[in-house]
Design a protein around this motif. Structure first.
Motif, PDB file in Angstrom:
ATOM      1  N   LYS A 111       0.834  -1.207   0.000  1.00  0.00           N
ATOM      2  CA  LYS A 111       0.000   0.000   0.000  1.00  0.00           C
ATOM      3  C   LYS A 111       0.869   1.258   0.000  1.00  0.00           C
ATOM      4  CE  LYS A 111      -4.024  -1.982   2.363  1.00  0.00           C
ATOM      5  NZ  LYS A 111      -4.813  -1.986   3.622  1.00  0.00           N
ATOM      6  N   VAL A 112       1.920   1.236   0.787  1.00  0.00           N
ATOM      7  CA  VAL A 112       2.774   2.421   0.892  1.00  0.00           C
ATOM      8  C   VAL A 112       3.571   2.627  -0.392  1.00  0.00           C
ATOM      9  CG1 VAL A 112       4.605   3.548   2.203  1.00  0.00           C
ATOM     10  CG2 VAL A 112       2.875   2.199   3.392  1.00  0.00           C
ATOM     11  N   VAL A 113       3.995   1.527  -1.047  1.00  0.00           N
ATOM     12  CA  VAL A 113       4.708   1.653  -2.324  1.00  0.00           C
ATOM     13  C   VAL A 113       3.870   2.442  -3.318  1.00  0.00           C
ATOM     14  CG1 VAL A 113       5.430   0.371  -4.371  1.00  0.00           C
ATOM     15  CG2 VAL A 113       6.200  -0.358  -2.125  1.00  0.00           C
ATOM     16  N   PHE A 114       2.570   2.127  -3.377  1.00  0.00           N
ATOM     17  CA  PHE A 114       1.686   2.814  -4.315  1.00  0.00           C
ATOM     18  C   PHE A 114       1.434   4.257  -3.897  1.00  0.00           C
ATOM     19  CE2 PHE A 114       0.471  -1.484  -5.696  1.00  0.00           C
ATOM     20  CZ  PHE A 114       0.438  -1.294  -7.067  1.00  0.00           C
ATOM     21  N   ALA A 115       1.377   4.531  -2.587  1.00  0.00           N
ATOM     22  CA  ALA A 115       0.919   5.831  -2.101  1.00  0.00           C
ATOM     23  C   ALA A 115       2.031   6.813  -1.753  1.00  0.00           C
ATOM     24  CB  ALA A 115       0.022   5.631  -0.872  1.00  0.00           C
ATOM     25  N   SER A 116       3.258   6.327  -1.546  1.00  0.00           N
ATOM     26  CA  SER A 116       4.316   7.200  -1.052  1.00  0.00           C
ATOM     27  C   SER A 116       4.628   8.331  -2.029  1.00  0.00           C
ATOM     28  CB  SER A 116       5.593   6.392  -0.789  1.00  0.00           C
ATOM     29  OG  SER A 116       6.610   7.230  -0.282  1.00  0.00           O
ATOM     30  N   GLU A 117       4.793   9.523  -1.476  1.00  0.00           N
ATOM     31  CA  GLU A 117       5.142  10.694  -2.289  1.00  0.00           C
ATOM     32  C   GLU A 117       6.618  11.029  -2.185  1.00  0.00           C
ATOM     33  OE1 GLU A 117       2.513  13.780  -1.050  1.00  0.00           O
ATOM     34  OE2 GLU A 117       0.705  12.770  -1.775  1.00  0.00           O
ATOM     35  N   VAL A 118       7.356  10.270  -1.389  1.00  0.00           N
ATOM     36  CA  VAL A 118       8.804  10.444  -1.257  1.00  0.00           C
ATOM     37  C   VAL A 118       9.481   9.107  -1.548  1.00  0.00           C
ATOM     38  CG1 VAL A 118       8.539  12.276   0.459  1.00  0.00           C
ATOM     39  CG2 VAL A 118       8.835   9.898   1.211  1.00  0.00           C
TER      40      VAL A 118
END
Length: 299
Positions: A284-291
């Motif tokens: 989920k974080v891979v898809f959503a991360s902005e950094v």
């Protein structure tokens, strides 16, 4: 130094850029693979790989996976594959020429094309050629040309034993001055798991915030050996409890609150259920991360 941050704590002043190039590190970071889309290798992932290479004196390899195109005609199939390979080499050659002047402190760059589907091919080549780090650019599934998306990055993360740096193509390059390490309740296999992160912290003279989201409030917390593994590193600890937000939302909010330049997570492979939960959060974080997101392997 271990401290506790309240959730409403204002982010401290950012450290000025620093770090001594080509420092002696426990984790070598001498060979960096940048998995590129043959249609456009000039993205932020390359910029971050060059920055790392300049600090560690690394070899940066631009690697493009040429997937066999579908066609009912064998002759057309071969011609298409050869055309894609030529385009990839031409694109990467241009990038190499453009960034050659940016390489310093012994850093070098080369280019390669390999046949195969992106996910498995990246994993296979990285292992066979003894790379120390995989760098990948990701972009949303609505992109016109979708070679490297979050799904491919997730495939690599799940199947490699190397650290993976995932860089959103929309993310502008920023010097790494503040890092958030997100930890869950899973224990680490040992201090070696964190060595790639520690090497980056030392090279960039970056500050570290350790974030733990205790979603179920069971009080189990994080690996009690963490202070031992971070010995000699100045860091602060933030623990956020409750079910007001999911773990992935909590991580995203922490990155935004503290204006982090890099997010670090650990991919565990400890038992089916623990792996399943951890895999879901990381994905989920891979898809959503902005950094940029550094994923460490705890296999």
């Amino acid at each position: 130094m271990l401290g506790v941050l309240d959730c409403g704590f204002n982010p401290p002043p950012r450290k000025p850029p620093g770090g001594n190039p080509v420092q002696k590190q426990k984790f070598p970071m001498k060979k960096i693979m940048v998995a590129t889309d043959y249609s456009d290798s000039s993205n932020t992932a390359v910029t971050y790989s060059i920055s790392l290479a300049n600090h560690f004196g690394s070899l940066v390899s631009l690697v493009s996976a040429v997937e066999e195109p579908y066609s009912s005609s064998a002759g057309v199939l071969v011609n298409m594959r050869d055309h894609i390979r030529e385009q990839a080499m031409e694109t990467m050659g241009k990038v190499q020429s453009e960034v050659a002047g940016q390489l310093k402190n012994g850093a070098t760059m080369d280019t390669h094309t390999v046949d195969g589907a992106p996910g498995p091919t990246i994993t296979r080549v990285a292992k066979a050629k003894d790379y120390d780090l995989i760098v990948m650019g990701t972009r949303g599934s609505t992109a016109a040309r979708e070679m490297f998306t979050g799904s491919v990055a997730n495939s690599v993360i799940k199947n490699t034993q190397l650290p993976v740096l995932v860089v959103p193509t929309t993310c502008p390059f920023r010097d790494i001055r503040r890092v958030i390490l997100s930890v869950d309740e899973q224990p680490f296999d040992g201090p070696h798991v964190l060595e790639p992160l520690l090497s980056i912290l030392r090279a960039y003279n970056a500050e570290l915030i350790v974030y733990h989201g205790d979603e179920d409030g069971d009080g189990k917390g994080y690996d009690p050996r963490l202070p031992e593994y971070l010995a000699g590193v100045d860091y602060r600890l933030e623990v956020r409890s409750g079910k007001s937000e999911s773990i992935s939302e909590g991580i995203k909010n922490a990155v935004k609150l503290h204006q982090a330049d890099l997010l670090c997570m650990v991919y565990h492979d400890h038992g089916f259920f623990g792996r399943l939960f951890n895999e879901s959060t990381v994905s989920k974080v891979v898809f959503a991360s902005e950094v940029p997101m550094l994923v460490l392997q705890d296999a």
